[in-house]
Design an enzyme around this catalytic site. Structure first.
Site, PDB file in Angstrom:
ATOM      1  N   SER A 283       0.819  -1.226   0.098  1.00 17.02           N
ATOM      2  CA  SER A 283       0.025  -0.026  -0.149  1.00 17.02           C
ATOM      3  C   SER A 283       0.871   1.189  -0.344  1.00 17.02           C
ATOM      4  O   SER A 283       1.983   0.989   0.445  1.00 17.02           O
ATOM      5  CB  SER A 283      -0.826   0.049   1.285  1.00 17.02           C
ATOM      6  OG  SER A 283      -0.357   0.543   2.553  1.00 17.02           O
ATOM      7  N   ASP A 284       0.425   2.412  -0.614  1.00 15.85           N
ATOM      8  CA  ASP A 284       0.806   3.491  -0.409  1.00 15.85           C
ATOM      9  C   ASP A 284       1.078   3.814   1.076  1.00 15.85           C
ATOM     10  O   ASP A 284       0.168   3.274   1.686  1.00 15.85           O
ATOM     11  CB  ASP A 284       0.575   4.565  -1.207  1.00 15.85           C
ATOM     12  CG  ASP A 284       1.452   5.919  -1.321  1.00 15.85           C
ATOM     13  OD1 ASP A 284       2.407   6.017  -0.828  1.00 15.85           O
ATOM     14  OD2 ASP A 284       1.277   6.674  -2.215  1.00 15.85           O
ATOM     15  N   TRP A 285       1.730   4.709   1.596  1.00 12.08           N
ATOM     16  CA  TRP A 285       1.916   5.041   2.927  1.00 12.08           C
ATOM     17  C   TRP A 285       0.822   5.625   3.527  1.00 12.08           C
ATOM     18  O   TRP A 285       0.455   6.747   3.482  1.00 12.08           O
ATOM     19  CB  TRP A 285       3.237   5.913   3.185  1.00 12.08           C
ATOM     20  CG  TRP A 285       4.523   5.272   3.355  1.00 12.08           C
ATOM     21  CD1 TRP A 285       5.556   5.503   4.448  1.00 12.08           C
ATOM     22  CD2 TRP A 285       4.916   4.175   2.567  1.00 12.08           C
ATOM     23  NE1 TRP A 285       6.505   4.534   4.223  1.00 12.08           N
ATOM     24  CE2 TRP A 285       6.305   3.611   3.063  1.00 12.08           C
ATOM     25  CE3 TRP A 285       4.513   3.493   1.561  1.00 12.08           C
ATOM     26  CZ2 TRP A 285       6.900   2.721   2.555  1.00 12.08           C
ATOM     27  CZ3 TRP A 285       5.170   2.187   0.973  1.00 12.08           C
ATOM     28  CH2 TRP A 285       6.498   1.908   1.563  1.00 12.08           C
ATOM     29  N   GLY A 286      -0.094   4.792   4.307  1.00 10.57           N
ATOM     30  CA  GLY A 286      -1.267   5.199   4.792  1.00 10.57           C
ATOM     31  C   GLY A 286      -2.600   5.107   3.743  1.00 10.57           C
ATOM     32  O   GLY A 286      -3.532   5.794   4.019  1.00 10.57           O
TER      33      GLY A 286
END
Ligand code: BGC
Length: 746
Positions: A283-286
């Site tokens: 996942s992208d960060w968050g």
């Protein structure tokens, strides 16, 4: 629109991530295993991964499915010691001989070297690299990044941005590869190939349709499936096909209702099933918003922490909401990627970065990437023996060239050129000027000419200087970064006025653009030369000077259209989130609010598959400079087109250098599909770059993948070549295609 500061994200991430209780042996990463059955490198990555999975406890499995916070929790955490200081760290499992995953952002070089006290070379922006249309240069680009990652102790790269330029005001345009899926996908594929050949896990991002930064955590992108498959997703498909990149990063936004990181259509149906992707989705960060839903949809790994993919996921497994087979599949994908890319058999060894070699490589790539947009009366190249006075004008052109910000930012060797020495470490969204001085690089070339500098802050003073010079060189910039979009395509800081004033004072005015993407040029008719240098990297000025003085013959071509004005874009204005969509950065709960999901606002990409030149062609809109365009100091002629139908259609043609200098030409092949397909007037289906001495001719051959001639049939969920007449068009720009031949394809 500026979003939330990353430092805050980091601190709050630390606050909400529970420290996993691990036995001491596990906290001391001993990456070199004792001999295990899977140490046998003659077994396939899948066999080896399956052997490991069988031995793993649930806790060990879960530990692989999430990061430990950016840079490995806080300074007091033992995990912080094991983290290499990059954006992500996944713990090692020493008992099983599985090393940790050390991830670093590495879009145009390795990030965070300043704060870690290390050295990184900055390459030209990714978009710049795409402008070279040179797959060898792209491979070198990736290989250089990967060598420096390994020297710094990383084994996974977070680069590989390939979102298509649907929205040229996107603040990350410089991190991507332009507006065409065949060019962008091919180029990102070769960058990834170069990285993975060095035994670094490559990652392609941001999957998918994260085409603007404004409201990226909330926006829902509406687009039909055919358009998606033929444009944005095709770029990823080609990139993966070329490189077998082991990781794909899902993006922040929603697509047709679901967040990308829990979007079954994107992750499972397309990526894992249709494309047979064997690697893992990070996942992208968050950008993770659930445990069970995301897991079932195909998300394998959460970053940067374990908000969902830690205890919550474990509980869901225990409660039977997430089958163990699903967990095993996530784990298997991560492990098989580690085996396949060689990071287990050949772990990185920290070492000294080969700085000299790096600088040489980046200068060569930049020289391939610069695009000559205008050259009236052969104004360029400058003849050093005839030019006696030169005015160098423009913000900071005495000391440096601008770079792109956000998580792509590279800390330049020697620090930010406009800061006092010793202040090298960069901060989120600071304007960083790489210390590669146009003024000095030009002085070196001229031996004896009077070269004077003016910053341009006062256009009339700059014009006065220009008046006294044989030639005026204006260095104009546009800064871009993650976490923001541009309000317009105009140059900032009144630079349009500056250029107009200088051009009025001196008929020999040449503009060198340092931009992240396209800009409008109300002064284009009034200057005699325009050079697009993109963000030029650590040796940008030297490369520009070589082009200005003719030591290098420019051969880059635009990877995206430069429109005349924003009014010609598919969307006149960027769609901003309604007020209150994003939680306030001062709100201590903002991070959790983002993770739990924000109220959606809508963007509808109703231009569909008409991205970039396909839009301007269909709408009959004149552009400033078209896709695929770029001049040279020599000229080329095209002849002998021969199209041979077959499994792959073969397009043969001859390119001749008709001028008096050696150069490199990019032959572009487009196709017009039968009108029954309802496609835009033409699409790029292949290209070749070729070096030619003066007077030399070469026969080129482009094999066209049948997919590039097909449409995506949503009913059949397959690519379909529609029988009919196909016209092939060949030449040196999307708007200069002298050769055409039609063939009937079945
Ligand atoms: C960016 C990613 C980046 C990640 C880690 C995110 O904000 O969108 O491109 O890799 O941060 O720094």
């Amino acid at each position: 629109m500026p979003l939330l500061p990353r430092t805050r994200l980091f601190i709050l991430t630390l606050a909400i991530i529970a420290v996993p209780v691990l036995p001491l042996t596990q906290l001391i990463a001993q990456d070199r295993p004792a001999t295990h059955l899977w140490s046998n490198s003659s077994l396939s990555p899948d066999e080896r991964a399956s052997m490991v999975v069988k031995e793993m406890t649930l806790d060990e499995k879960i530990s692989l499915l999430h990061g430990t916070g950016m840079r490995g929790l806080g300074p007091l955490s033992p995990l912080a010691v094991d983290s290499n200081g990059g954006a992500g760290y996944v713990v090692a499992i020493p008992r099983l001989g599985i090393p940790g995953i050390q991830m670093s952002d590495a879009a145009y070089g390795v990030r965070s070297s300043g704060e870690n006290g290390r050295y990184s070379t900055a390459l030209p922006s990714d978009l710049g690299a795409a402008a070279s249309w040179d797959t060898d240069a792209a491979y070198e680009y990736g290989a250089l990044i990967a060598r420096e990652l390994r020297a710094q102790g990383y084994n996974m790269s977070l680069g590989g941005g390939v979102n298509l330029t649907r929205e040229p005001r996107n603040g990350r345009t410089f991190e991507y590869m332009g507006e065409d899926p065949v060019l962008a996908g091919t180029m990102v594929g070769w960058v990834m190939k170069g990285e993975q050949a060095q035994h670094v896990i490559g990652d392609i991002k941001h999957y998918a349709l994260n085409d603007q930064e404004s409201g990226r955590n909330a926006v829902n992108v509406n687009i039909d499936k055919r358009s998606m498959r033929e444009s944005d997703l095709l770029a990823f498909e080609i990139g993966l096909q070329v490189s077998n990149a082991a990781a794909v990063m899902c993006s922040y936004n929603r697509v047709n209702g679901d967040y990308a990181c829990e979007n079954k259509f994107l992750l499972m149906d397309v990526l894992k099933k249709d494309w047979n992707f064997k690697g893992f989705v990070v996942s992208d960060w968050g950008a993770t918003h659930s445990a069970a839903k995301a897991s079932a949809a195909g998300l394998d790994h959460e970053e940067p922490g374990e908000f969902f993919y830690g205890d919550t996921l474990k509980k869901a497994v225990k409660a039977g909401q997430v089958p163990m087979a699903e967990i095993d599949d996530h784990v298997h994908r991560i492990l098989r990627s580690m085996f396949a890319t060689g990071v287990i058999d050949d772990p990185p060894q920290k070492s000294v970065v080969d700085a000299a070699r790096g600088l040489e490589v980046v200068q060569k790539i930049e020289e391939q990437s610069i695009v000559l947009l205008k050259n009236e009366h052969g104004q360029l190249p400058l003849d050093a023996s005839k030019v006696h006075t030169i005015a160098v004008i423009g913000p900071h052109a005495d000391v440096g060239m601008i770079s792109g910000g956000g998580s792509a930012q590279v800390d330049p060797p020697n620090g930010n050129a406009i800061m006092p020495p010793g202040k090298g470490q960069t901060h989120w969204q600071e304007h960083i000027w790489f210390p590669t001085s146009p003024l000095k690089a030009i002085q070196v070339k001229t031996t004896g000419a009077r070269v004077q500098y003016n910053s341009g802050s006062d256009p009339s003073a700059a014009a006065s200087l220009a008046k006294t010079a044989d030639v005026a060189l204006v260095f104009a910039y546009q800064w871009e970064s993650e976490d923001m979009d541009l309000e317009s395509l105009s140059l900032p800081e009144h630079q349009d006025e500056l250029i107009a004033a200088v051009a009025a004072a001196n008929p020999h005015t040449i503009v060198v653009l340092e931009t992240g993407g396209p800009v409008t040029m109300p002064w284009a008719d009034r200057v005699s030369g325009i050079l697009e240098a993109w963000y030029g990297g650590s040796r940008g000025a030297e490369a520009v000077a070589n082009v200005l003085f003719g030591e290098v013959n420019p051969g880059g071509k635009l990877p995206l259209t430069f429109p005349r004005s924003e009014a010609d874009l598919p969307h006149r204005n960027i769609v901003n989130p309604p007020k209150g969509t994003e939680p306030d950065g001062g709100d201590p709960g903002w991070w959790e609010k983002i993770l739990r999901g924000l109220k959606a606002f809508q963007i509808t990409y109703d231009e569909g598959l008409k991205v970039g030149y396909k839009w301007y062609d269909t709408e009959h809109k004149q552009v400033l400079f078209p896709f695929g365009y770029g001049l040279s100091y020599t000229t080329y002629a095209y002849s002998n087109l021969k199209v041979t139908p077959g499994k792959d259609v073969r397009v043969g043609f001859t390119v001749t250098n008709t001028g008096s200098r050696a150069g490199a030409e990019i032959g572009e092949v487009y196709a017009t599909l039968p009108s029954s397909t309802g496609e835009p007037p033409k699409r790029l289906v292949g290209f070749r770059k070729v070096k030619l001495n003066a007077g030399e001719s070469k026969e080129l051959s482009v094999e066209v993948d049948p997919k590039y001639l097909s449409i995506f049939s949503v009913d059949r969920n397959a690519w379909q070549l529609v029988p009919g007449d196909y016209t092939f068009l060949v030449g040196g720009s999307s708007q200069e295609l002298p050769l055409t031949e039609s063939v009937n394809l079945k």
